[in-house]
Design a protein around this motif. Structure first.
Motif, mmCIF file in Angstrom:
data_model
loop_
_atom_site.group_PDB
_atom_site.id
_atom_site.type_symbol
_atom_site.label_atom_id
_atom_site.label_comp_id
_atom_site.label_asym_id
_atom_site.label_seq_id
_atom_site.Cartn_x
_atom_site.Cartn_y
_atom_site.Cartn_z
ATOM 1 N N ILE A 67 -1.620 -8.530 4.895
ATOM 2 C CA ILE A 67 -2.683 -7.556 4.599
ATOM 3 C C ILE A 67 -2.128 -6.403 3.776
ATOM 4 O O ILE A 67 -2.735 -5.964 2.798
ATOM 5 C CB ILE A 67 -3.338 -7.070 5.903
ATOM 6 N N TRP A 68 -0.952 -5.905 4.180
ATOM 7 C CA TRP A 68 -0.334 -4.808 3.438
ATOM 8 C C TRP A 68 0.004 -5.237 2.009
ATOM 9 O O TRP A 68 -0.158 -4.465 1.075
ATOM 10 C CB TRP A 68 0.931 -4.325 4.139
ATOM 11 N N LEU A 69 0.455 -6.477 1.833
ATOM 12 C CA LEU A 69 0.813 -6.971 0.509
ATOM 13 C C LEU A 69 -0.403 -7.014 -0.413
ATOM 14 O O LEU A 69 -0.305 -6.646 -1.587
ATOM 15 C CB LEU A 69 1.460 -8.349 0.614
ATOM 16 N N VAL A 70 -1.546 -7.410 0.116
ATOM 17 C CA VAL A 70 -2.772 -7.420 -0.687
ATOM 18 C C VAL A 70 -3.143 -5.992 -1.095
ATOM 19 O O VAL A 70 -3.484 -5.724 -2.257
ATOM 20 C CB VAL A 70 -3.926 -8.088 0.093
ATOM 21 N N LEU A 71 -3.060 -5.051 -0.160
ATOM 22 C CA LEU A 71 -3.358 -3.651 -0.482
ATOM 23 C C LEU A 71 -2.368 -3.090 -1.497
ATOM 24 O O LEU A 71 -2.751 -2.357 -2.417
ATOM 25 C CB LEU A 71 -3.349 -2.800 0.790
#
Length: 101
Positions: A67-71
């Motif tokens: 999720i953090w990587l997408v953000l």
């Protein structure tokens, strides 16, 4: 021929991200802007947690890392488009900043 599993690939990606963000952190310390330094520090922590989650197989850490990587990628694409003045992006932002006061 060698075979690299998905786990091995994720460890490699996390390692490369860690090297790149540490390099970027060094160059950000040369400037006077503290927001990128703090953002890079948070990214370093999340990448380390993703690496730990991959090695220990903790699905919650891997999900949080994903999720953090997408953000993180979305934010970097926005910054690149903003600095390249893609489309009306810079005009819209300047308009909102100017007329919000």
């Amino acid at each position: 021929m060698g075979y690299c599993s998905g786990r091995c690939t994720l460890i490699f990606i996390c390692g490369m991200q860690l090297v790149c963000v540490l390099e970027r952190q060094i160059f950000d310390f040369l400037g006077y802007q503290w927001a990128p330094i703090l953002a890079n520090f948070v990214h370093i922590i999340i990448v380390i947690l993703g690496l730990f989650g991959t090695i220990q197989y903790r699905p919650r850490y891997i999900t949080g890392y994903a999720i953090w990587l997408v953000l993180w990628v979305t934010w970097n694409v926005f910054v690149i488009c903003f600095y390249l003045e893609a489309g009306d992006l810079s005009k819209v932002i300047c308009y909102l900043i100017y007329f919000s006061c």
